[in-house]
Design an enzyme around this catalytic site. Structure first.
Site, PDB file in Angstrom:
ATOM      1  N   PRO A  65       0.799  -1.220   0.000  1.00  0.00           N
ATOM      2  CA  PRO A  65       0.000   0.000   0.000  1.00  0.00           C
ATOM      3  C   PRO A  65       0.832   1.270   0.000  1.00  0.00           C
ATOM      4  O   PRO A  65       1.840   1.374   0.698  1.00  0.00           O
ATOM      5  CB  PRO A  65      -0.801  -0.094   1.301  1.00  0.00           C
ATOM      6  CG  PRO A  65      -0.853  -1.543   1.610  1.00  0.00           C
ATOM      7  CD  PRO A  65       0.443  -2.106   1.108  1.00  0.00           C
ATOM      8  N   ASN A  66       0.392   2.207  -0.795  1.00  0.00           N
ATOM      9  CA  ASN A  66       0.934   3.557  -0.898  1.00  0.00           C
ATOM     10  C   ASN A  66       2.285   3.641  -1.596  1.00  0.00           C
ATOM     11  O   ASN A  66       2.785   4.742  -1.824  1.00  0.00           O
ATOM     12  CB  ASN A  66       1.012   4.236   0.478  1.00  0.00           C
ATOM     13  CG  ASN A  66      -0.337   4.335   1.127  1.00  0.00           C
ATOM     14  OD1 ASN A  66      -1.297   4.786   0.495  1.00  0.00           O
ATOM     15  ND2 ASN A  66      -0.445   3.878   2.359  1.00  0.00           N
ATOM     16  N   TYR A  91      11.435   9.117   1.608  1.00  0.00           N
ATOM     17  CA  TYR A  91      11.411   8.094   0.569  1.00  0.00           C
ATOM     18  C   TYR A  91      12.189   8.454  -0.696  1.00  0.00           C
ATOM     19  O   TYR A  91      12.304   7.632  -1.592  1.00  0.00           O
ATOM     20  CB  TYR A  91       9.960   7.777   0.190  1.00  0.00           C
ATOM     21  CG  TYR A  91       9.158   7.259   1.354  1.00  0.00           C
ATOM     22  CD1 TYR A  91       9.397   5.995   1.889  1.00  0.00           C
ATOM     23  CD2 TYR A  91       8.162   8.036   1.935  1.00  0.00           C
ATOM     24  CE1 TYR A  91       8.672   5.517   2.964  1.00  0.00           C
ATOM     25  CE2 TYR A  91       7.424   7.566   3.009  1.00  0.00           C
ATOM     26  CZ  TYR A  91       7.682   6.312   3.521  1.00  0.00           C
ATOM     27  OH  TYR A  91       6.968   5.849   4.580  1.00  0.00           O
ATOM     28  N   HIS A 134      12.704  -2.420   2.632  1.00  0.00           N
ATOM     29  CA  HIS A 134      12.199  -1.104   3.044  1.00  0.00           C
ATOM     30  C   HIS A 134      13.114  -0.037   2.471  1.00  0.00           C
ATOM     31  O   HIS A 134      14.334  -0.134   2.609  1.00  0.00           O
ATOM     32  CB  HIS A 134      12.168  -0.971   4.569  1.00  0.00           C
ATOM     33  CG  HIS A 134      11.333  -2.006   5.225  1.00  0.00           C
ATOM     34  ND1 HIS A 134       9.969  -1.903   5.296  1.00  0.00           N
ATOM     35  CD2 HIS A 134      11.673  -3.175   5.815  1.00  0.00           C
ATOM     36  CE1 HIS A 134       9.498  -2.973   5.916  1.00  0.00           C
ATOM     37  NE2 HIS A 134      10.509  -3.764   6.233  1.00  0.00           N
ATOM     38  N   ASN A 172       8.167  -5.494  -0.378  1.00  0.00           N
ATOM     39  CA  ASN A 172       8.102  -4.236   0.354  1.00  0.00           C
ATOM     40  C   ASN A 172       6.627  -4.072   0.670  1.00  0.00           C
ATOM     41  O   ASN A 172       5.856  -3.611  -0.169  1.00  0.00           O
ATOM     42  CB  ASN A 172       8.637  -3.073  -0.478  1.00  0.00           C
ATOM     43  CG  ASN A 172       8.660  -1.782   0.310  1.00  0.00           C
ATOM     44  OD1 ASN A 172       8.011  -1.658   1.338  1.00  0.00           O
ATOM     45  ND2 ASN A 172       9.401  -0.807  -0.186  1.00  0.00           N
ATOM     46  N   ALA A 226       3.154  -0.428   5.146  1.00  0.00           N
ATOM     47  CA  ALA A 226       2.627  -0.495   6.509  1.00  0.00           C
ATOM     48  C   ALA A 226       2.144  -1.892   6.890  1.00  0.00           C
ATOM     49  O   ALA A 226       2.126  -2.242   8.078  1.00  0.00           O
ATOM     50  CB  ALA A 226       1.492   0.517   6.682  1.00  0.00           C
ATOM     51  N   GLU A 281      12.594  -9.202   2.749  1.00  0.00           N
ATOM     52  CA  GLU A 281      11.774  -8.066   3.163  1.00  0.00           C
ATOM     53  C   GLU A 281      12.563  -6.801   2.827  1.00  0.00           C
ATOM     54  O   GLU A 281      13.753  -6.703   3.124  1.00  0.00           O
ATOM     55  CB  GLU A 281      11.516  -8.147   4.667  1.00  0.00           C
ATOM     56  CG  GLU A 281      10.695  -7.028   5.224  1.00  0.00           C
ATOM     57  CD  GLU A 281      10.495  -7.159   6.737  1.00  0.00           C
ATOM     58  OE1 GLU A 281      10.144  -6.128   7.341  1.00  0.00           O
ATOM     59  OE2 GLU A 281      10.693  -8.244   7.308  1.00  0.00           O
ATOM     60  N   SER A 303      13.080   3.176   3.508  1.00  0.00           N
ATOM     61  CA  SER A 303      13.552   3.890   4.697  1.00  0.00           C
ATOM     62  C   SER A 303      14.025   2.870   5.732  1.00  0.00           C
ATOM     63  O   SER A 303      13.918   1.663   5.525  1.00  0.00           O
ATOM     64  CB  SER A 303      12.426   4.752   5.276  1.00  0.00           C
ATOM     65  OG  SER A 303      11.402   3.931   5.818  1.00  0.00           O
ATOM     66  N   ARG A 363      12.407   5.277  12.712  1.00  0.00           N
ATOM     67  CA  ARG A 363      11.180   6.039  12.502  1.00  0.00           C
ATOM     68  C   ARG A 363      10.213   5.840  13.660  1.00  0.00           C
ATOM     69  O   ARG A 363      10.615   5.520  14.763  1.00  0.00           O
ATOM     70  CB  ARG A 363      10.566   5.630  11.161  1.00  0.00           C
ATOM     71  CG  ARG A 363      11.537   5.988  10.016  1.00  0.00           C
ATOM     72  CD  ARG A 363      10.964   5.809   8.661  1.00  0.00           C
ATOM     73  NE  ARG A 363       9.803   6.665   8.474  1.00  0.00           N
ATOM     74  CZ  ARG A 363       8.848   6.392   7.607  1.00  0.00           C
ATOM     75  NH1 ARG A 363       8.897   5.303   6.853  1.00  0.00           N
ATOM     76  NH2 ARG A 363       7.818   7.203   7.468  1.00  0.00           N
ATOM     77  N   ARG A 402       5.357  11.138  -2.359  1.00  0.00           N
ATOM     78  CA  ARG A 402       5.079  11.075  -0.928  1.00  0.00           C
ATOM     79  C   ARG A 402       6.349  11.283  -0.120  1.00  0.00           C
ATOM     80  O   ARG A 402       7.299  10.510  -0.236  1.00  0.00           O
ATOM     81  CB  ARG A 402       4.480   9.699  -0.602  1.00  0.00           C
ATOM     82  CG  ARG A 402       4.191   9.499   0.842  1.00  0.00           C
ATOM     83  CD  ARG A 402       3.668   8.094   1.083  1.00  0.00           C
ATOM     84  NE  ARG A 402       3.570   7.838   2.505  1.00  0.00           N
ATOM     85  CZ  ARG A 402       3.695   6.646   3.056  1.00  0.00           C
ATOM     86  NH1 ARG A 402       3.912   5.591   2.294  1.00  0.00           N
ATOM     87  NH2 ARG A 402       3.607   6.501   4.347  1.00  0.00           N
TER      88      ARG A 402
END
Length: 160
Positions: A10-11, A23, A100, A74, A77, A98, A102, A107, A18
């Protein structure tokens, strides 16, 4: 030639727009292109799916079973609460990474736990756009390591 499945949650379709301070400015297409270049140079095919829907990602993992050699995910969330993705990844026998862009550990508190981590081979985090390339390089290395014993046995004439 093996197939590697790259999943984006998502996103992530908003990469480049964004929060560029977190990012970067590269788009998802840019990052997938980097990953595809690594896979193809190593003789593998790369399939990519981006979805904002958890079930579509679960279905893609199920569809990769027995068909793909590796999955790079990835999950955005969903990394932090999707037990459905964790269960699906647990059923996949290939290499799993996995990913990411960032560094979740640097965070928000809620981003610091991954429910996927126990079911993956490795995690790549915090390298920005380069993370996609690094994840694929790791997958290619792992696939080569898996193939090496069979290649040596063939060279010795132990496998027909």
């Amino acid at each position: 030639m093996s197939t590697i499945l790259l999943l984006s949650g998502p996103n992530l379709n908003l990469f480049g727009e964004r929060d560029p301070a977190v990012y970067g400015t590269a788009t998802l297409d840019d990052m997938v292109g980097d990953a595809r270049d690594v896979a193809e140079r190593a003789g593998h095919a790369l399939e990519h799916l981006q979805s904002n829907h958890e079930g579509a990602l679960v279905d893609a993992i199920h569809g990769a079973r027995g068909r793909c050699a590796a999955i790079v995910i990835n999950a955005g969330a969903l990394t932090h609460y999707s037990y459905a993705l964790a269960d699906a990844l647990q059923t996949f026998d290939g290499v799993k990474v996995e990913l990411h862009v960032s560094n979740p550990m640097a965070r928000d508190e809620w981003r610091r736990e991954s429910v996927l981590a126990p079911y993956v081979t490795a995690t790549v985090a915090g390298f920005g756009r380069a993370g996609y390339r690094l994840a694929l390089e790791g997958v290619v290395g792992a696939l080569n390591d898996q193939a090496e014993p069979a290649r040596k046995a063939t060279e010795r004439g132990e496998v027909s």
